[in-house]
Design a protein around this motif. Structure first.
Motif, short mmCIF file in Angstrom:
data_model
loop_
_atom_site.label_atom_id
_atom_site.label_comp_id
_atom_site.label_asym_id
_atom_site.label_seq_id
_atom_site.Cartn_x
_atom_site.Cartn_y
_atom_site.Cartn_z
N TRP A 1 21.59 -22.08 1.47
CA TRP A 1 20.15 -22.12 1.72
C TRP A 1 19.41 -22.86 0.60
N MET A 2 19.96 -22.81 -0.62
CA MET A 2 19.26 -23.40 -1.76
C MET A 2 19.22 -24.92 -1.69
N LEU A 3 19.97 -25.48 -0.72
CA LEU A 3 19.90 -26.93 -0.53
C LEU A 3 18.61 -27.33 0.19
N GLU A 4 17.87 -26.35 0.65
CA GLU A 4 16.63 -26.65 1.39
C GLU A 4 15.52 -27.18 0.48
N TRP A 5 15.64 -26.94 -0.83
CA TRP A 5 14.59 -27.43 -1.74
C TRP A 5 14.46 -28.95 -1.64
N SER B 1 32.85 -26.28 -7.88
CA SER B 1 33.30 -24.91 -7.59
C SER B 1 32.46 -24.18 -6.55
N LEU B 2 31.28 -24.70 -6.25
CA LEU B 2 30.42 -23.99 -5.30
C LEU B 2 30.22 -24.86 -4.07
N LEU B 3 30.28 -24.24 -2.91
CA LEU B 3 30.06 -24.98 -1.66
C LEU B 3 28.70 -25.65 -1.69
N GLY B 4 28.69 -26.96 -1.57
CA GLY B 4 27.43 -27.68 -1.55
C GLY B 4 26.77 -27.76 -2.93
N GLU C 1 8.52 -34.05 7.89
CA GLU C 1 8.34 -35.10 6.89
C GLU C 1 7.23 -34.73 5.90
N LEU C 2 6.14 -34.27 6.47
CA LEU C 2 4.99 -33.89 5.65
C LEU C 2 5.29 -32.60 4.85
N ASP C 3 6.00 -31.68 5.49
CA ASP C 3 6.37 -30.43 4.80
C ASP C 3 7.18 -30.75 3.54
N THR C 4 8.21 -31.61 3.70
CA THR C 4 9.06 -31.94 2.55
C THR C 4 8.25 -32.63 1.46
N PHE C 5 7.36 -33.51 1.90
CA PHE C 5 6.54 -34.22 0.92
C PHE C 5 5.69 -33.25 0.10
N ILE C 6 5.02 -32.37 0.79
CA ILE C 6 4.10 -31.48 0.05
C ILE C 6 4.88 -30.57 -0.91
N HIS C 7 6.06 -30.12 -0.47
CA HIS C 7 6.87 -29.27 -1.37
C HIS C 7 7.23 -30.02 -2.65
N LEU C 8 7.65 -31.27 -2.47
CA LEU C 8 8.08 -32.04 -3.64
C LEU C 8 6.88 -32.42 -4.51
N TYR C 9 5.79 -32.79 -3.87
CA TYR C 9 4.57 -33.16 -4.60
C TYR C 9 4.13 -31.98 -5.48
N LEU C 10 4.14 -30.78 -4.90
CA LEU C 10 3.70 -29.60 -5.64
C LEU C 10 4.71 -29.24 -6.74
N PRO D 1 10.71 -23.09 0.16
CA PRO D 1 11.21 -24.35 0.71
C PRO D 1 11.28 -24.36 2.24
N PHE D 2 11.20 -23.20 2.85
CA PHE D 2 11.40 -23.14 4.30
C PHE D 2 10.15 -23.49 5.09
N HIS D 3 9.00 -23.22 4.51
CA HIS D 3 7.74 -23.57 5.16
C HIS D 3 6.64 -23.60 4.12
N ASN D 4 5.39 -23.78 4.55
CA ASN D 4 4.32 -23.97 3.55
C ASN D 4 3.64 -22.65 3.23
N MET D 5 4.46 -21.73 2.75
CA MET D 5 3.98 -20.38 2.53
C MET D 5 3.68 -20.15 1.05
N ALA D 6 2.59 -19.47 0.78
CA ALA D 6 2.25 -19.08 -0.58
C ALA D 6 2.02 -17.58 -0.60
N LEU D 7 2.61 -16.95 -1.59
CA LEU D 7 2.52 -15.50 -1.68
C LEU D 7 1.90 -15.14 -3.03
N MET D 8 1.08 -14.11 -3.02
CA MET D 8 0.44 -13.66 -4.27
C MET D 8 1.14 -12.39 -4.75
N SER D 9 1.47 -12.36 -6.02
CA SER D 9 2.09 -11.16 -6.59
C SER D 9 1.04 -10.45 -7.44
#
Ligand SMILES: Cc1ncc(COP(=O)(O)O)c(C=O)c1O
Length: 450
Positions: A46-50, A37-40, A401-410, A419-427
């Motif tokens: 955008w959520m396919l970027e994970w 029912s949902l595209l993709g 390649e390395l970006d995707t790896f680090i996201h998945l590893y973490l 998922p778009f880049h190697n950004m970390a934000l503090m709340s």
């Protein structure tokens, strides 16, 4: 310097993919069902970027934690790609918003909260007249229209590899030879963006001067530091020169603080004394409830209303039925009053410093050709040795390649990065232990890669 062994990286990636699939059967099941029912298979493509092949489905998010439907809990450094920089469902906001929800949400009538928010935005950013939208994209779109309307000029100027939301005029980049063209992947553009826009490299003040010389540019739209192609900081003197050139050529200076509000309660603008004619913002200012705003100086406001032919009240191209609704402005009020306070920044920024120091330590220990940059409570590492000077450099040296790896590893170790880049934000809800957990996992990844 130690380089990453690519065949080893691919083998590790396979291992991580298999582990991810094994750990997330329920998310996979929901993803398969969603495809009906949902595209993709997602509510927004955008959520396919994970990384991992399918996104984890969220069950609950609170403070700096997200739990998924398979029962895993994550330290959330993505924070909704800044939309939840407040932490998820901050208690002060939940209480206030519950009251608002029970007493009317959208009426096409103003509430007193909107005045409070306008006054607070003036106190924080300096500009004196505000309007509300539901997204930062809309804030930018409307502000660009106003700039074109009051200057009578057709074009805008943006910086290479900027991102300001889905704003047609901004989807323009430079080829490696320096030729402007539509950004790669720009889907169904209404017009060729080279007709509406100019684009130059960030930090290249000479190119800005050339682009503004013909005095046909209504506004320069920029983040004070680029944040969507990794962080690219302005060089000393860049903003002064940009302000001087825009003033001299009658071009409006429009600063987008949507991400750079990480720099402090008044964003980069207040922290560095910038003097924009227009300021736009969105994402975190509603604690996750959609809300955006643009502010203009008194001069810009006067020029707007001096034009009797412009329709700001009905179908003139600026507006949104739900914009400025009671829930949205109540969310902005409680966020600015109780959540993203000066005191909160006093906790958030040192956490980002701790994050940066941890990553730097790992980079030094491994002699890795990488670096990390910080902007207030936001930090980002790039798998390239030196900070880029501009968007073109940052894009050319990306390592997907390395970006995707680090996201998945973490992700597999309980840490969410955007998922778009190697950004970390503090709340305000993030802790030192959360930061250290990332450092430890990052060190583990580096050790395995090198
Ligand atoms: C600097 C900047 N401006 C505007 C936007 C658009 O925000 P939204 O997608 O919430 O409209 C973004 C989104 O990432 C952004 O990074």
């Amino acid at each position: 310097m130690t380089e990453v062994d690519r065949s080893r990286l691919r083998a590790l990636m396979e291992r991580e993919r298999a582990a991810f699939a094994e750990r997330h059967p329920r998310s996979r099941e929901l993803f398969e069902r969603a495809r009906g029912s949902l595209l993709g298979g997602v509510p927004m493509t955008w959520m396919l970027e994970w990384a991992g092949g399918f996104p984890v489905f969220m069950a609950e998010a609170s403070g700096a934690r997200v739990s998924d439907v398979d029962g895993h809990t994550y330290v959330d450094l993505c924070l909704g790609d800044t939309g939840a920089m407040t932490g998820h469902s901050p208690p002060e906001a939940v209480t206030r918003l519950a009251e608002r929800l029970a007493h009317g949400i959208t009426t096409m009538l103003p509430t007193e909260d909107s005045i409070w928010v306008g006054e607070e935005l003036t106190r924080r950013f300096g500009l004196s007249q505000w309007q509300f939208t539901l997204t930062a994209t809309d804030a930018n779109r409307f502000a660009i229209r106003i700039a074109r309307e009051i200057t009578g000029r057709p074009r805008i100027l943006v910086f290479n590899h900027c991102y300001h939301g889905t704003v047609d005029e901004t989807f323009i980049t430079l080829s490696p030879e320096g030729k402007p063209h539509a950004r790669e992947g720009n889907g169904g553009p209404p017009v060729d963006p080279t007709l509406t826009s100019r684009v130059v490299e960030f930090n290249d003040i000479e190119a800005v001067g050339d682009a503004l010389e013909a005095e046909d540019v209504a506004c320069v739209l920029t983040e004070p530091a680029l944040t969507n192609i990794g962080i690219v900081l302005p060089e000393p003197g860049f903003h002064d020169a940009l302000r001087e050139l825009t003033r001299r050529t009658g071009t409006l200076l429009m600063i987008d603080e949507t991400h750079t509000i990480s720099a402090g309660p008044g964003g980069y603008t207040a922290a560095h004394g910038l003097q924009p004619d227009v300021l736009t913002i969105g994402k975190p200012i509603g604690s996750g409830v959609p809300g955006g705003a643009f502010g203009v100086t008194e001069d810009v406001g006067d020029r707007m209303f001096a034009r009797t032919d412009a329709d700001y009240q009905d179908v003139g191209g600026i507006g949104g039925t739900l914009a400025g609704n009671a829930l949205s402005v109540a969310a902005m009020r409680v966020t600015l009053e109780r959540v993203l306070t000066e005191e909160a920044y006093r906790r958030m920024i040192p956490l980002a410093e701790r994050f940066t120091e941890g990553v730097e330590r790992v980079i030094a220990e491994r002699a890795a050709p990488w670096h990390v940059t910080r902007l207030g409570c936001r930090a980002e590492y790039l798998f390239q040795p030196n900070p880029p000077r501009n968007g073109g450099e940052a894009a050319a040296r990306k390592d997907p390649e390395l970006d995707t790896f680090i996201h998945l590893y973490l992700l597999n170790r309980g840490i969410l990065m955007t998922p778009f880049h190697n950004m970390a934000l503090m709340s305000p809800a993030t802790t030192e232990a959360d930061v250290d957990r990332h450092t430890e996992a990052f060190a583990g990844a580096a050790a395995e890669l090198m």
